[in-house]
Design a protein around this motif. Sequence first.
Motif, PDB file in Angstrom:
ATOM      1  N   GLY A   1      -4.300  15.485  22.448  1.00 29.34           N
ATOM      2  CA  GLY A   1      -4.138  16.299  21.249  1.00 29.34           C
ATOM      3  C   GLY A   1      -3.489  17.643  21.478  1.00 29.34           C
ATOM      4  O   GLY A   1      -3.316  18.421  20.533  1.00 29.34           O
ATOM      5  N   ARG A   2      -3.088  17.928  22.721  1.00 29.51           N
ATOM      6  CA  ARG A   2      -2.478  19.215  23.041  1.00 29.51           C
ATOM      7  C   ARG A   2      -1.017  19.031  23.395  1.00 29.51           C
ATOM      8  O   ARG A   2      -0.664  18.123  24.161  1.00 29.51           O
ATOM      9  N   PRO A   3      -0.138  19.893  22.870  1.00 29.78           N
ATOM     10  CA  PRO A   3       1.261  19.864  23.311  1.00 29.78           C
ATOM     11  C   PRO A   3       1.421  20.633  24.616  1.00 29.78           C
ATOM     12  O   PRO A   3       0.758  21.650  24.838  1.00 29.78           O
ATOM     13  N   PHE A   4       2.292  20.133  25.480  1.00 27.31           N
ATOM     14  CA  PHE A   4       2.570  20.799  26.751  1.00 27.31           C
ATOM     15  C   PHE A   4       4.059  21.106  26.827  1.00 27.31           C
ATOM     16  O   PHE A   4       4.894  20.210  26.922  1.00 27.31           O
ATOM     17  N   ASP A   5       4.378  22.387  26.742  1.00 32.28           N
ATOM     18  CA  ASP A   5       5.756  22.874  26.801  1.00 32.28           C
ATOM     19  C   ASP A   5       6.240  22.806  28.250  1.00 32.28           C
ATOM     20  O   ASP A   5       5.654  23.431  29.139  1.00 32.28           O
ATOM     21  N   ARG A   6       7.299  22.055  28.521  1.00 38.53           N
ATOM     22  CA  ARG A   6       7.799  21.903  29.891  1.00 38.53           C
ATOM     23  C   ARG A   6       9.166  22.554  30.086  1.00 38.53           C
ATOM     24  O   ARG A   6       9.841  22.316  31.096  1.00 38.53           O
ATOM     25  N   ARG A   7       9.574  23.403  29.153  1.00 43.55           N
ATOM     26  CA  ARG A   7      10.897  24.016  29.273  1.00 43.55           C
ATOM     27  C   ARG A   7      11.002  24.887  30.517  1.00 43.55           C
ATOM     28  O   ARG A   7      12.030  24.877  31.214  1.00 43.55           O
ATOM     29  N   GLY A   8       9.948  25.640  30.819  1.00 45.37           N
ATOM     30  CA  GLY A   8       9.975  26.479  32.013  1.00 45.37           C
ATOM     31  C   GLY A   8      10.092  25.651  33.275  1.00 45.37           C
ATOM     32  O   GLY A   8      10.843  25.999  34.206  1.00 45.37           O
ATOM     33  N   GLU A   9       9.365  24.516  33.311  1.00 46.87           N
ATOM     34  CA  GLU A   9       9.443  23.637  34.470  1.00 46.87           C
ATOM     35  C   GLU A   9      10.845  23.052  34.613  1.00 46.87           C
ATOM     36  O   GLU A   9      11.372  22.934  35.734  1.00 46.87           O
TER      37      GLU A   9
ATOM     38  N   ALA B   1       7.441  11.497  35.559  1.00 45.64           N
ATOM     39  CA  ALA B   1       6.690  11.756  34.339  1.00 45.64           C
ATOM     40  C   ALA B   1       6.681  13.248  34.039  1.00 45.64           C
ATOM     41  O   ALA B   1       6.670  14.073  34.961  1.00 45.64           O
ATOM     42  N   PRO B   2       6.670  13.638  32.765  1.00 47.32           N
ATOM     43  CA  PRO B   2       6.784  15.065  32.429  1.00 47.32           C
ATOM     44  C   PRO B   2       5.571  15.893  32.828  1.00 47.32           C
ATOM     45  O   PRO B   2       5.662  17.118  32.851  1.00 47.32           O
ATOM     46  N   GLU B   3       4.455  15.246  33.154  1.00 47.93           N
ATOM     47  CA  GLU B   3       3.311  16.028  33.626  1.00 47.93           C
ATOM     48  C   GLU B   3       3.438  16.410  35.094  1.00 47.93           C
ATOM     49  O   GLU B   3       2.658  17.217  35.600  1.00 47.93           O
ATOM     50  N   PHE B   4       4.423  15.850  35.808  1.00 45.90           N
ATOM     51  CA  PHE B   4       4.640  16.221  37.209  1.00 45.90           C
ATOM     52  C   PHE B   4       5.058  17.692  37.284  1.00 45.90           C
ATOM     53  O   PHE B   4       5.852  18.172  36.475  1.00 45.90           O
ATOM     54  N   GLY B   5       4.548  18.382  38.303  1.00 42.88           N
ATOM     55  CA  GLY B   5       4.915  19.772  38.505  1.00 42.88           C
ATOM     56  C   GLY B   5       6.283  19.934  39.134  1.00 42.88           C
ATOM     57  O   GLY B   5       6.903  18.969  39.593  1.00 42.88           O
ATOM     58  N   VAL B   6       6.761  21.159  39.179  1.00 47.76           N
ATOM     59  CA  VAL B   6       8.109  21.452  39.675  1.00 47.76           C
ATOM     60  C   VAL B   6       8.282  20.947  41.102  1.00 47.76           C
ATOM     61  O   VAL B   6       9.258  20.259  41.421  1.00 47.76           O
ATOM     62  N   LYS B   7       7.341  21.278  41.987  1.00 48.04           N
ATOM     63  CA  LYS B   7       7.463  20.888  43.391  1.00 48.04           C
ATOM     64  C   LYS B   7       7.510  19.365  43.535  1.00 48.04           C
ATOM     65  O   LYS B   7       8.309  18.820  44.303  1.00 48.04           O
TER      66      LYS B   7
ATOM     67  N   ARG C   1      -0.942  19.550  46.165  1.00 51.39           N
ATOM     68  CA  ARG C   1      -1.594  19.669  44.855  1.00 51.39           C
ATOM     69  C   ARG C   1      -0.740  19.056  43.752  1.00 51.39           C
ATOM     70  O   ARG C   1      -1.253  18.493  42.783  1.00 51.39           O
ATOM     71  N   ASP C   2       0.567  19.184  43.892  1.00 55.17           N
ATOM     72  CA  ASP C   2       1.451  18.687  42.844  1.00 55.17           C
ATOM     73  C   ASP C   2       1.416  17.171  42.730  1.00 55.17           C
ATOM     74  O   ASP C   2       1.883  16.606  41.745  1.00 55.17           O
ATOM     75  N   ALA C   3       0.887  16.493  43.740  1.00 57.83           N
ATOM     76  CA  ALA C   3       0.774  15.038  43.687  1.00 57.83           C
ATOM     77  C   ALA C   3      -0.544  14.586  43.066  1.00 57.83           C
ATOM     78  O   ALA C   3      -0.785  13.393  42.934  1.00 57.83           O
ATOM     79  N   MET C   4      -1.393  15.550  42.671  1.00 60.81           N
ATOM     80  CA  MET C   4      -2.709  15.228  42.128  1.00 60.81           C
ATOM     81  C   MET C   4      -2.693  15.228  40.603  1.00 60.81           C
ATOM     82  O   MET C   4      -2.029  16.062  39.977  1.00 60.81           O
ATOM     83  N   ALA C   5      -3.461  14.333  40.037  1.00 59.69           N
ATOM     84  CA  ALA C   5      -3.590  14.307  38.583  1.00 59.69           C
ATOM     85  C   ALA C   5      -4.293  15.564  38.086  1.00 59.69           C
ATOM     86  O   ALA C   5      -3.980  16.079  37.016  1.00 59.69           O
ATOM     87  N   ASP C   6      -5.259  16.081  38.862  1.00 62.14           N
ATOM     88  CA  ASP C   6      -5.975  17.309  38.524  1.00 62.14           C
ATOM     89  C   ASP C   6      -5.968  18.217  39.753  1.00 62.14           C
ATOM     90  O   ASP C   6      -6.892  18.186  40.562  1.00 62.14           O
TER      91      ASP C   6
END
Length: 678
Positions: free
Chosen positions: A214-222, A184-190, A649-654
């Motif tokens: 309602g917020r866009p999240f730019d994932r290009r850096g990731e 999923a795109p909300e997953f962090g790099v690690k 931490r990267d496996a956590m939703a928050d």
Amino acid sequence: MSVEAIAASVEEGQLLWQPSRAFADAAQITHYLEWLGRTHGLSFADYDGLWRWSVSDRDAFWRSIWDYFDVRSDGGIEEVVSPGPMEGARWFAGTRVNYAEHLLRHEAVAAPGETALCHSTEIRPVAQMSWQELGGKVRILATRLRAMGVVPGDRIVSYMPNVPETVIAMMATVAIGATWSSAAPEFGVKTVVERFGQIAPRIVFAADGYTFGGRPFDRRGEIVAILSELPSVEAVVWLPYLGLPVPETERPLFPFEDMLAGPAVSREEFAYARVAPDHPLWVLFSSGTTGLPKAIVHGHQGMVAEHLKVMTLHCNLGPGKRMFFYTTTGWMMWNAVVSALITGASAVLYDGSPVQGGIDMLWRMAADTRTTLFGASPTLVQSMRKAGVRPGELYDLSALDSVLVGGAPSTPETFQWFYENVRDDLWVTSQSGGTEVCTGLVTGLPTLPVHAAEIQCRCLGIDVHAWDEDGREVIDEVGELVVTGPMPSAPLFFWGDKDGERYHESYYATYPGIWRHGDLAKFTARGGAYIYGRSDSTLNRFGVRIGTAEIYGVAEKVPGVLDSLVICCEVPGGGFYMPMFVALEPGRLLDDALKAELAARLREDASPRHVPDEIHQAPAIPYTLTGKKMELPIRRLVMGHPVEKVVSRDAMADPALLDWYLDFASRDDVAARRTQGA
């Protein structure tokens, strides 16, 4: 079908619904039983008889599934399942099958314009895609991938939201015999690198971002960072979902739209790559909260047979039906939603916050899409219940005939809420399975009654039971959930687990030769089931094992309590320390009165053993990215284990929430509790 009156306070196991004669007669399981009678002379007095036949005469049952659904294959079945141990069993020897071919099989008979996908996101309105459009795009993309040199066995991965483009990419990948995996795109790099780095993908499908709340999240850096850690990647297929400028990357980049710009490819001229039973279909990943995620590999044959069975006979899907379950592309439920297509039903996709525009927005979407099977987690339903949402009064839900509650144990109140606030003639079912099998082990059936919080039945062909610590079956008692016979959807292997040691340790080490699933379960004498949470987070109080779901079901009925988490730490000398954490409604504080009410309710509705030693107010309850409460990591943290060995931490939703629990675990009084007990 309706129940004349539902008590204001519902009890576990209370009868809530009986199928009408018309509903039962029209059910897919009824048609299958009629076919068994006509073609094999088989009849059964009840579902229990059918299930027992399905697990005792395994070859006959699974061959009947293959024949009833007319599985398309090069070669016939030489052996349904290999003899010998359950671990390592192989299925449907002699066949060559393609999963995507079966997902698109309904296209050949679908009426022009008949819907295959209903889809929407926070920035895309509800739209539909026909079977013809879906099939056409899959074939064009698959042909382009072949032209790029992709061959069977290559890995193709996705870092995209829950949109039709992701479904098309998956089906095109599978159609040519390549192996699919998704994050999923909300997953962090690690988190992404830990997953994809294990399987060395050749091509990445990536979206520039996603939206949530309602917020866009730019994932290009990731994406750039992920690519820098994946040297195997040769090309990127780019989806400008947010319309952001394309980043600089050393890998060739192909716009998704351009990949679909090729000439049309007809059904007749396209050749699916039919593959052997040991060929990897996709790689699903475990949550990875306490270590490298398990790379779980399934095969085409197993998933075709299992999904035809479970989605048709148990979920009652078929042409004209529409299935929705709130999920992301990083959870096996996304694969399950897409698998609705294998029955000829439509898949309903949504990406974004489930409460964007109001806590009732999913019901609005269900009405707009004419969803027939609505699915969500019990936690989300609890939020709706506490908010006083009454969808049946707000929306036209006349198309809806069933509800699937999954992802966590349900409470009786969850079931009751649907009958009181959605429709009183719904078939409400809870189901439980897992990423490991990408299906249910215990599930629903449209011809059985619904009892509050009870999962209706064992899944056909799955020899599932509850065992005590000595390996003896228990009925009407809580035990370990085990599977005692081979199942087609069991993993082929874990990617990179060359000697099979990790696979064996994960499922077969406790009871030799028997699959231990890791859940606490209770089977009733009538054949229903209850799931009480993970057995590795079992609460052991004074020699009595308690499932965490037993506590959550009581605590979260208390006004003001939104969510809860409980752990039990063993301390020297045989003692225990059992704290509970609660998240409260905005503005509420955990005062002595609320603590006393929680303790009293747990004592009265459960038992004195269910009352925690302490109750603490937390800002929120920690969940994994796939929506699981993080009981075991928090338990280990409180017991004093180093955080780097406990949770990623990267496996956590928050991820920021971990700091609060770290502070709690480091308190002097908590350190004293874990050494001296409460």
